[in-house]
Design a protein around this motif. Structure first.
Motif, PDB file in Angstrom:
ATOM      1  N   VAL A 113       0.856  -1.182   0.000  1.00  0.00           N
ATOM      2  CA  VAL A 113       0.000   0.000   0.000  1.00  0.00           C
ATOM      3  C   VAL A 113       0.892   1.231   0.000  1.00  0.00           C
ATOM      4  CG1 VAL A 113      -1.689   1.350   1.322  1.00  0.00           C
ATOM      5  CG2 VAL A 113      -1.905  -1.140   1.189  1.00  0.00           C
ATOM      6  N   PHE A 114       0.572   2.180  -0.848  1.00  0.00           N
ATOM      7  CA  PHE A 114       1.298   3.441  -0.926  1.00  0.00           C
ATOM      8  C   PHE A 114       0.294   4.561  -0.637  1.00  0.00           C
ATOM      9  CE2 PHE A 114       3.032   0.374  -3.983  1.00  0.00           C
ATOM     10  CZ  PHE A 114       4.303   0.208  -3.457  1.00  0.00           C
ATOM     11  N   ASP A 115       0.564   5.328   0.408  1.00  0.00           N
ATOM     12  CA  ASP A 115      -0.425   6.315   0.859  1.00  0.00           C
ATOM     13  C   ASP A 115       0.194   7.706   0.946  1.00  0.00           C
ATOM     14  OD1 ASP A 115      -2.469   7.747   1.970  1.00  0.00           O
ATOM     15  OD2 ASP A 115      -2.964   6.272   3.516  1.00  0.00           O
ATOM     16  N   PRO A 116       0.055   8.516  -0.100  1.00  0.00           N
ATOM     17  CA  PRO A 116       0.682   9.840  -0.106  1.00  0.00           C
ATOM     18  C   PRO A 116       0.114  10.806   0.918  1.00  0.00           C
ATOM     19  CG  PRO A 116      -0.704   9.528  -2.053  1.00  0.00           C
ATOM     20  CD  PRO A 116      -0.636   8.208  -1.362  1.00  0.00           C
ATOM     21  N   ARG A 117      -0.950  10.436   1.611  1.00  0.00           N
ATOM     22  CA  ARG A 117      -1.454  11.265   2.702  1.00  0.00           C
ATOM     23  C   ARG A 117      -0.514  11.223   3.901  1.00  0.00           C
ATOM     24  NH1 ARG A 117      -7.204   8.515   3.432  1.00  0.00           N
ATOM     25  NH2 ARG A 117      -5.734   6.770   3.624  1.00  0.00           N
ATOM     26  N   GLN A 118       0.354  10.190   3.944  1.00  0.00           N
ATOM     27  CA  GLN A 118       1.321  10.054   5.027  1.00  0.00           C
ATOM     28  C   GLN A 118       2.687  10.525   4.540  1.00  0.00           C
ATOM     29  OE1 GLN A 118       1.321   6.176   6.896  1.00  0.00           O
ATOM     30  NE2 GLN A 118      -0.855   5.838   6.438  1.00  0.00           N
ATOM     31  N   ASP A 119       3.284  11.451   5.254  1.00  0.00           N
ATOM     32  CA  ASP A 119       4.556  12.027   4.817  1.00  0.00           C
ATOM     33  C   ASP A 119       5.663  10.987   4.693  1.00  0.00           C
ATOM     34  OD1 ASP A 119       3.416  14.524   4.679  1.00  0.00           O
ATOM     35  OD2 ASP A 119       4.091  15.139   6.685  1.00  0.00           O
ATOM     36  N   SER A 120       5.596   9.939   5.500  1.00  0.00           N
ATOM     37  CA  SER A 120       6.661   8.936   5.492  1.00  0.00           C
ATOM     38  C   SER A 120       6.436   7.827   4.471  1.00  0.00           C
ATOM     39  CB  SER A 120       6.795   8.309   6.877  1.00  0.00           C
ATOM     40  OG  SER A 120       5.582   7.664   7.242  1.00  0.00           O
TER      41      SER A 120
ATOM     42  N   LEU B  58      10.059   2.339  -5.187  1.00  0.00           N
ATOM     43  CA  LEU B  58      10.469   0.931  -5.238  1.00  0.00           C
ATOM     44  C   LEU B  58      10.891   0.523  -6.637  1.00  0.00           C
ATOM     45  CD1 LEU B  58      10.657  -1.771  -3.698  1.00  0.00           C
ATOM     46  CD2 LEU B  58       8.233  -2.134  -4.222  1.00  0.00           C
ATOM     47  N   PHE B  59      10.157   1.008  -7.655  1.00  0.00           N
ATOM     48  CA  PHE B  59      10.425   0.661  -9.046  1.00  0.00           C
ATOM     49  C   PHE B  59      10.602   1.950  -9.855  1.00  0.00           C
ATOM     50  CE2 PHE B  59       7.736  -2.796  -7.350  1.00  0.00           C
ATOM     51  CZ  PHE B  59       8.601  -3.866  -7.533  1.00  0.00           C
ATOM     52  N   ASP B  60      11.806   2.184 -10.299  1.00  0.00           N
ATOM     53  CA  ASP B  60      12.135   3.413 -11.018  1.00  0.00           C
ATOM     54  C   ASP B  60      11.367   3.485 -12.332  1.00  0.00           C
ATOM     55  OD1 ASP B  60      13.270   5.549 -12.368  1.00  0.00           O
ATOM     56  OD2 ASP B  60      15.310   5.063 -11.767  1.00  0.00           O
ATOM     57  N   PRO B  61      10.608   4.556 -12.572  1.00  0.00           N
ATOM     58  CA  PRO B  61       9.846   4.678 -13.825  1.00  0.00           C
ATOM     59  C   PRO B  61      10.736   4.659 -15.068  1.00  0.00           C
ATOM     60  CG  PRO B  61       9.123   6.318 -12.230  1.00  0.00           C
ATOM     61  CD  PRO B  61      10.347   5.691 -11.659  1.00  0.00           C
ATOM     62  N   ALA B  62      11.991   5.078 -14.911  1.00  0.00           N
ATOM     63  CA  ALA B  62      12.896   5.147 -16.062  1.00  0.00           C
ATOM     64  C   ALA B  62      13.544   3.810 -16.383  1.00  0.00           C
ATOM     65  CB  ALA B  62      13.980   6.187 -15.806  1.00  0.00           C
ATOM     66  N   GLU B  63      13.350   2.822 -15.524  1.00  0.00           N
ATOM     67  CA  GLU B  63      14.000   1.522 -15.723  1.00  0.00           C
ATOM     68  C   GLU B  63      12.944   0.438 -15.827  1.00  0.00           C
ATOM     69  OE1 GLU B  63      16.859   0.875 -12.682  1.00  0.00           O
ATOM     70  OE2 GLU B  63      17.979   2.711 -13.120  1.00  0.00           O
ATOM     71  N   ALA B  64      12.161   0.496 -16.885  1.00  0.00           N
ATOM     72  CA  ALA B  64      11.075  -0.476 -17.080  1.00  0.00           C
ATOM     73  C   ALA B  64      11.654  -1.875 -17.284  1.00  0.00           C
ATOM     74  CB  ALA B  64      10.229  -0.080 -18.278  1.00  0.00           C
TER      75      ALA B  64
ATOM     76  N   GLY C  35       4.649   1.034   3.849  1.00  0.00           N
ATOM     77  CA  GLY C  35       6.017   0.812   4.302  1.00  0.00           C
ATOM     78  C   GLY C  35       6.444  -0.633   4.323  1.00  0.00           C
ATOM     79  N   ARG C  36       5.584  -1.534   3.843  1.00  0.00           N
ATOM     80  CA  ARG C  36       5.913  -2.958   3.825  1.00  0.00           C
ATOM     81  C   ARG C  36       5.509  -3.543   2.481  1.00  0.00           C
ATOM     82  NH1 ARG C  36       1.917  -4.665   8.136  1.00  0.00           N
ATOM     83  NH2 ARG C  36       2.715  -6.774   7.782  1.00  0.00           N
ATOM     84  N   LEU C  37       6.368  -4.367   1.917  1.00  0.00           N
ATOM     85  CA  LEU C  37       6.073  -5.117   0.703  1.00  0.00           C
ATOM     86  C   LEU C  37       6.021  -6.592   1.069  1.00  0.00           C
ATOM     87  CD1 LEU C  37       5.825  -5.180  -2.486  1.00  0.00           C
ATOM     88  CD2 LEU C  37       8.302  -5.616  -2.485  1.00  0.00           C
ATOM     89  N   LEU C  38       4.859  -7.216   0.845  1.00  0.00           N
ATOM     90  CA  LEU C  38       4.727  -8.651   1.075  1.00  0.00           C
ATOM     91  C   LEU C  38       4.934  -9.393  -0.237  1.00  0.00           C
ATOM     92  CD1 LEU C  38       1.622  -9.018   3.437  1.00  0.00           C
ATOM     93  CD2 LEU C  38       4.044  -8.883   4.043  1.00  0.00           C
ATOM     94  N   MET C  39       5.771 -10.405  -0.217  1.00  0.00           N
ATOM     95  CA  MET C  39       6.055 -11.212  -1.407  1.00  0.00           C
ATOM     96  C   MET C  39       5.738 -12.674  -1.092  1.00  0.00           C
ATOM     97  SD  MET C  39       9.636  -9.363  -2.507  1.00  0.00           S
ATOM     98  CE  MET C  39      10.205  -9.344  -0.795  1.00  0.00           C
TER      99      MET C  39
ATOM    100  N   MET D 266       9.457  -7.129   3.061  1.00  0.00           N
ATOM    101  CA  MET D 266      10.526  -6.159   2.880  1.00  0.00           C
ATOM    102  C   MET D 266      10.046  -4.799   3.386  1.00  0.00           C
ATOM    103  SD  MET D 266      12.212  -4.739  -0.693  1.00  0.00           S
ATOM    104  CE  MET D 266      12.733  -6.381  -1.174  1.00  0.00           C
ATOM    105  N   LYS D 267      10.877  -4.138   4.180  1.00  0.00           N
ATOM    106  CA  LYS D 267      10.555  -2.796   4.652  1.00  0.00           C
ATOM    107  C   LYS D 267      10.861  -1.792   3.543  1.00  0.00           C
ATOM    108  CE  LYS D 267       9.458  -4.046   8.875  1.00  0.00           C
ATOM    109  NZ  LYS D 267       8.064  -3.967   9.364  1.00  0.00           N
ATOM    110  N   LEU D 268       9.964  -0.840   3.352  1.00  0.00           N
ATOM    111  CA  LEU D 268      10.121   0.167   2.309  1.00  0.00           C
ATOM    112  C   LEU D 268      10.253   1.544   2.940  1.00  0.00           C
ATOM    113  CD1 LEU D 268       7.305  -0.999  -0.157  1.00  0.00           C
ATOM    114  CD2 LEU D 268       9.721  -1.673  -0.148  1.00  0.00           C
TER     115      LEU D 268
END
Length: 258
Positions: free
Chosen positions: A160-167, A174-180, A220-224, A235-237
């Motif tokens: 989950v990515f939540d731009p309402r949270q500053d952190s 996590l994934f660079d848009p320029a490196e598809a 802040g967490r990626l589950l795989m 993985m902590k993000l």
């Protein structure tokens, strides 16, 4: 809340973390689901059964026979129909109270900029890297929480990515848009059918928690998941200060939305 709604949603209302207040938040919520395939099917169905008041489904494709191995919102009788229309029929059969907007088109900036100001949560159920980046950028612009999932072969991930949270990081941290990366598609790589059900159900769960405030999210967490051995890895993000999408310079320059 009507008597029928109190009965329909009683098992959620009984949860201390949910209650009537949480259920009412769901009834007044709007979720945007991009993709009505393997992930979008369980997402849409669970959001509907839970009572999310408005669902907007976005997908340009039609139901194909090969989809039916895993895309549970569709049926043999609806092969050839637009996926969003097929999913809407499945939702209406489960919960006719849900308002469904079915958009048979690709998600682009103009569409997302129109929809996201009125959305409470966005769910990325696509399999296209460029579209994922586009959805993420729109969520950052409009400060809308994004529940992102993916699955291919026996491997899956969710966050989950939540731009309402500053952190909170964003998808581009996590994934660079320029490196598809090289695109991986089910048509050529295959996918373990229950895997998309697992990930889609988790995406729905995260969206429901975000809306109802029933519990903390995966920010802040990626589950795989490696489904052959059924092993979960976490993985902590962290937010990247130089991220081209949410980093300090780009974030200050971008409109925040309402």
């Amino acid at each position: 809340m009507t008597d029928d709604q109190l009965l329909r949603y009683s098992r959620h209302i009984l949860l201390d973390e949910m209650g009537i207040e949480g259920q009412e938040r769901l009834l007044h919520a709007h979720a945007v689901v991009v993709g009505a395939g393997g992930l979008g099917s369980p997402v849409a169905l669970y959001l509907a059964t839970t009572g999310v008041g408005r669902l907007t489904l976005i997908d340009p494709d039609q139901v194909d026979l090969t989809n039916l191995q895993r895309q549970i919102a569709h049926s043999t009788a609806r092969v050839g129909q637009p996926k969003v229309q097929s999913a809407r029929q499945a939702i209406e059969a489960l919960n006719p109270e849900v308002q469904v907007q079915a958009l048979e088109q690709r998600a682009d900036d103009a569409l997302l900029d129109r929809l996201l100001p009125e959305a409470d949560v966005v769910l990325d159920c696509t399999d296209n890297y460029r579209t994922r980046q586009l959805i993420n950028a729109a969520c950052v612009r409009h400060r809308r929480p994004l529940v992102s999932g993916s699955a291919i072969r026996f491997d899956a991930q969710i966050s989950v990515f939540d731009p309402r949270q500053d952190s909170s990081p964003c998808y581009a941290c996590l994934f660079d848009p320029a490196e598809a990366p090289e695109e991986a598609h089910c048509a050529t790589m295959g996918v373990f059918a229950p895997l998309v059900g697992i990930v889609g159900s988790l995406q729905a769960a995260e969206a429901i928690k975000l809306i109802s405030q029933a519990g903390p999210s995966l920010v802040g967490r990626l589950l795989m998941l490696e489904a052959r051995q059924m092993v979960w890895t976490e993985m902590k993000l962290k937010r990247q200060p130089h991220c081209p999408v949410c980093g300090s310079a780009s974030h200050r320059a971008a409109p925040s939305g309402p």
